[in-house]
Design a protein around this motif. Structure first.
Motif, mmCIF file in Angstrom:
data_model
loop_
_atom_site.group_PDB
_atom_site.id
_atom_site.type_symbol
_atom_site.label_atom_id
_atom_site.label_comp_id
_atom_site.label_asym_id
_atom_site.label_seq_id
_atom_site.Cartn_x
_atom_site.Cartn_y
_atom_site.Cartn_z
ATOM 1 N N TYR A 205 0.841 -1.203 0.000
ATOM 2 C CA TYR A 205 0.000 0.000 0.000
ATOM 3 C C TYR A 205 0.875 1.252 0.000
ATOM 4 O O TYR A 205 0.643 2.202 -0.766
ATOM 5 C CB TYR A 205 -0.906 -0.022 1.231
ATOM 6 C CG TYR A 205 -2.074 0.938 1.172
ATOM 7 C CD1 TYR A 205 -3.317 0.511 0.734
ATOM 8 C CD2 TYR A 205 -1.930 2.260 1.567
ATOM 9 C CE1 TYR A 205 -4.395 1.383 0.686
ATOM 10 C CE2 TYR A 205 -2.990 3.143 1.523
ATOM 11 C CZ TYR A 205 -4.227 2.691 1.080
ATOM 12 O OH TYR A 205 -5.281 3.564 1.027
ATOM 13 N N SER B 211 -7.746 -3.710 -1.783
ATOM 14 C CA SER B 211 -6.971 -3.052 -2.825
ATOM 15 C C SER B 211 -5.849 -2.240 -2.197
ATOM 16 O O SER B 211 -6.032 -1.611 -1.150
ATOM 17 C CB SER B 211 -7.853 -2.130 -3.665
ATOM 18 O OG SER B 211 -7.077 -1.356 -4.561
ATOM 19 N N PRO C 230 -5.692 5.687 -2.433
ATOM 20 C CA PRO C 230 -7.099 6.028 -2.182
ATOM 21 C C PRO C 230 -7.514 7.311 -2.884
ATOM 22 O O PRO C 230 -6.722 8.246 -3.011
ATOM 23 C CB PRO C 230 -7.149 6.195 -0.666
ATOM 24 C CG PRO C 230 -5.770 6.635 -0.300
ATOM 25 C CD PRO C 230 -4.854 5.909 -1.246
ATOM 26 N N PRO D 299 -16.227 -0.275 2.243
ATOM 27 C CA PRO D 299 -15.306 -0.345 1.098
ATOM 28 C C PRO D 299 -15.954 -0.022 -0.239
ATOM 29 O O PRO D 299 -15.278 0.476 -1.143
ATOM 30 C CB PRO D 299 -14.819 -1.805 1.144
ATOM 31 C CG PRO D 299 -15.009 -2.232 2.554
ATOM 32 C CD PRO D 299 -16.228 -1.507 3.034
ATOM 33 N N ASP E 47 -12.410 4.611 0.152
ATOM 34 C CA ASP E 47 -11.125 3.912 0.136
ATOM 35 C C ASP E 47 -10.310 4.184 1.389
ATOM 36 O O ASP E 47 -9.347 3.463 1.671
ATOM 37 C CB ASP E 47 -10.284 4.363 -1.075
ATOM 38 C CG ASP E 47 -11.050 4.271 -2.377
ATOM 39 O OD1 ASP E 47 -11.701 3.234 -2.597
ATOM 40 O OD2 ASP E 47 -10.995 5.238 -3.168
ATOM 41 N N VAL F 266 -11.581 -0.435 5.838
ATOM 42 C CA VAL F 266 -10.712 0.310 4.925
ATOM 43 C C VAL F 266 -9.559 0.900 5.723
ATOM 44 O O VAL F 266 -9.640 1.018 6.954
ATOM 45 C CB VAL F 266 -11.487 1.431 4.190
ATOM 46 C CG1 VAL F 266 -12.643 0.850 3.389
ATOM 47 C CG2 VAL F 266 -11.975 2.490 5.172
#
Length: 274
Positions: free
Chosen positions: A21, A140, A144, A231, A235, A265
């Motif tokens: 991330y 994911s 964001p 979600p 994000d 999230v």
């Protein structure tokens, strides 16, 4: 000097997810990574007895660090600390001045909040600093865009972190929604004051999309934030944590702690100044 993101790693799933991330987040920011592994080698560390800590010798540790950094698409600096994580983070922050501290949230499902002792909560109590906490099962790792900022309507300042936070939102081209949560119904002007408290910080300057607002009356603000930060809608959720959130025996019952422990999230915690 280019901005940096400080990432903690213990080589487990949550830390690896947070590194992915942070790597994707570093690109739009033009930032480098500072990867910190803390050798928690004190016999008094309670997690030494739980199997939750990596126990690598020096050679294996350096091999592991080289393995996860060799193919990263952004510049990275590796640091190794010792002892209590919160103090190692504070020391690294004092030298690198990162935009954010980034760490993964491990799976604590099934454990009562009062019994959960996480690195994130310890750092926030010891040395409050802008912190991004990434759930181990986040769907994911893309940067964001849809950001939910939860506020209580009281005025706040982000002090020295305001500029870096504004740069973050601007670089992400964030679509910002301000969620005003009240425990009891108040005057209709309360939402306007909440919005003004955000605009006064300068966080909304230059955002590409008009600011959106939501207002919720809920007896349990943390639950209202968790329900809003789904979600499929957002994000990232951003919390403004005041100094009173970090001290005292009721910390685990605070809104900050509840959202950190249970959000689906990633959560960005911004300590309020003063």
């Amino acid at each position: 000097m280019a901005p940096s993101l400080l990432i903690l790693t213990d080589f487990f799933q949550a830390a690896n997810r947070a590194l992915d991330y942070a790597t994707n987040l570093a690109r739009p920011l033009g930032a480098r990574l500072v990867l910190l592994h803390v050798r928690r080698d004190s016999v008094l560390d309670p997690e030494m007895l739980t199997g939750k800590l990596s126990n690598l010798d020096n050679e294996a540790l350096h091999m592991a660090l080289n393995s996860i950094t060799s193919d990263l698409p952004v510049p990275v600096v590796v640091e190794i600390g010792h002892g209590r994580v919160a103090y190692a983070v504070a020391d690294t922050v004092s030298r690198h001045h990162p935009t954010l501290v980034v760490l993964g949230r491990p799976d604590t499902k099934g454990t009562p909040d009062e019994l959960v002792s996480t690195t994130a909560l310890d750092i926030l109590r010891t040395a409050p600093y802008p912190m991004l906490v990434v759930p181990h099962n986040v769907s994911s790792t893309d940067p964001p865009r849809r950001v939910l900022l939860a506020v209580d309507g009281e005025a706040f300042s982000l002090g020295p972190h305001a500029g870096a936070t504004r740069h973050l939102l601007d670089a992400l081209h964030a679509e910002l929604t301000v969620l005003h949560v009240e425990e009891h119904a108040g005057p209709t002007a309360a939402t306007a004051r909440a919005l003004a408290s955000v605009e006064d910080t300068g966080l909304t300057m230059g955002l590409p999309q008009p600011l959106r607002t939501r207002s919720v009356v809920a007896p349990h603000p943390a639950e209202a934030i968790l329900q809003a930060a789904r979600p499929e809608d957002f994000d990232l959720v951003v919390l403004i944590a005041r100094p009173r959130s970090f001290f005292g025996e009721l910390f685990h019952r605070s809104v900050t702690a509840r959202v950190l422990l249970h959000s689906a999230v990633p959560v960005l915690v911004l300590p309020a100044a003063g």
